[in-house]
Design an enzyme around this catalytic site. Sequence first.
Site, short mmCIF file in Angstrom:
data_model
loop_
_atom_site.label_atom_id
_atom_site.label_comp_id
_atom_site.label_asym_id
_atom_site.label_seq_id
_atom_site.Cartn_x
_atom_site.Cartn_y
_atom_site.Cartn_z
N LYS A 53 0.83 -1.21 0.00
CA LYS A 53 0.00 0.00 0.00
C LYS A 53 0.86 1.25 0.00
CE LYS A 53 -2.10 -0.72 3.93
NZ LYS A 53 -1.52 -1.98 4.40
N ARG B 15 11.60 -6.57 4.16
CA ARG B 15 11.47 -5.12 3.93
C ARG B 15 12.59 -4.32 4.61
NH1 ARG B 15 5.65 -2.51 4.48
NH2 ARG B 15 5.78 -2.92 6.70
N ARG C 96 12.31 -2.18 10.16
CA ARG C 96 11.42 -1.67 11.20
C ARG C 96 11.32 -2.67 12.35
NH1 ARG C 96 6.09 0.07 8.01
NH2 ARG C 96 5.21 -1.04 9.78
N ARG D 288 0.57 -8.93 13.65
CA ARG D 288 -0.01 -7.88 12.80
C ARG D 288 -0.96 -8.49 11.76
NH1 ARG D 288 4.91 -5.16 10.41
NH2 ARG D 288 3.47 -3.77 9.35
P1 AMP Z 1 1.75 0.39 9.51
O1 AMP Z 1 3.01 1.08 9.15
O2 AMP Z 1 0.54 1.03 8.87
O3 AMP Z 1 1.79 -1.10 9.27
O4 AMP Z 1 1.54 0.59 11.09
C1 AMP Z 1 2.47 0.11 12.04
C2 AMP Z 1 1.80 0.00 13.41
O5 AMP Z 1 1.31 1.29 13.81
C3 AMP Z 1 0.58 -0.92 13.46
O6 AMP Z 1 0.94 -2.27 13.66
C4 AMP Z 1 -0.18 -0.33 14.64
O7 AMP Z 1 0.42 -0.70 15.87
C5 AMP Z 1 0.05 1.16 14.47
N1 AMP Z 1 -0.99 1.79 13.61
C6 AMP Z 1 -0.83 2.34 12.38
N2 AMP Z 1 -1.98 2.82 11.90
C7 AMP Z 1 -2.91 2.56 12.86
C8 AMP Z 1 -4.32 2.81 12.97
N3 AMP Z 1 -5.02 3.41 11.99
N4 AMP Z 1 -4.93 2.43 14.11
C9 AMP Z 1 -4.27 1.83 15.12
N5 AMP Z 1 -2.96 1.56 15.09
C10 AMP Z 1 -2.27 1.92 13.96
#
Ligand code: AMP
Length: 215
Positions: A13, A127, A160, A171
């Site tokens: 994404k 990644r 990360r 996740r």
């Molecule tokens: P991402 O980079 O979008 O995969 O986000 C990494 C982490 O940030 C996720 O595993 C969540 O812990 C937190 N996170 C990101 N976006 C959200 C959201 N919209 N709501 C809740 N937690 C989020």
Amino acid sequence: MRLVLLGAPGAGKGTQAKKLIEQYHVPQISTGDLLRAAVAAGTTLGKEAKSYMDKGELVPDSVVLGMVGERIKQEDCKKGYILDGFPRNTKQAEELDKMLAVLGMSLTAALSVDVPFEDLMKRLTGRRTCKACGQMFNIYFNAPKKEGVCDKCGGELFQRDDDKEETIKKRLEVYNAQTAPLMGYYGKKGIVKSVQGTGSIDDIFKKVCEVLGLK
Ligand code: AMP
């Protein structure tokens, strides 16, 4: 263009969002990036968020909704935006609808990037991200020319914290339980556009432009 990006962690994404931004000049609002910036800055919000992120769990809705609410009111969002990693559950989607209604806006589309489950693990564990410019690589599918170094700017690449195997499993579980139902939520509104997220980044981008009716 006001887009929501749907798709599991590792579906690509963020990569597609970056390409849309380059071409269409709308901001990307990535709640993951905003949270990581708060963690790096050591703010109170960042400290609270980190404990959830490290476990692969969702950060509380109130935290994320406050951040997005502030961000979409800013001037550069008037011409549109791409929401990446938000909403993550039905509550966030409902609250987003309320925020947009107040602003007299609605979503153009919810773009779903579909990738078979087996591929996601490799994508996530492989990644690597550039510390300096944010460019993403994958050691299996899109390796940098020199290990650990960004092709684009020469910056240092890192993995990360939440791309480690245990956290990834969590996740993906959280995605299936809480985020996948959003396909139904936006499906009912008739705004879901889907693309297969496999193949080259450029080919996927072509399909993205096609389904969104962009040139
Ligand atoms: P991402 O980079 O979008 O995969 O986000 C990494 C982490 O940030 C996720 O595993 C969540 O812990 C937190 N996170 C990101 N976006 C959200 C959201 N919209 N709501 C809740 N937690 C989020």
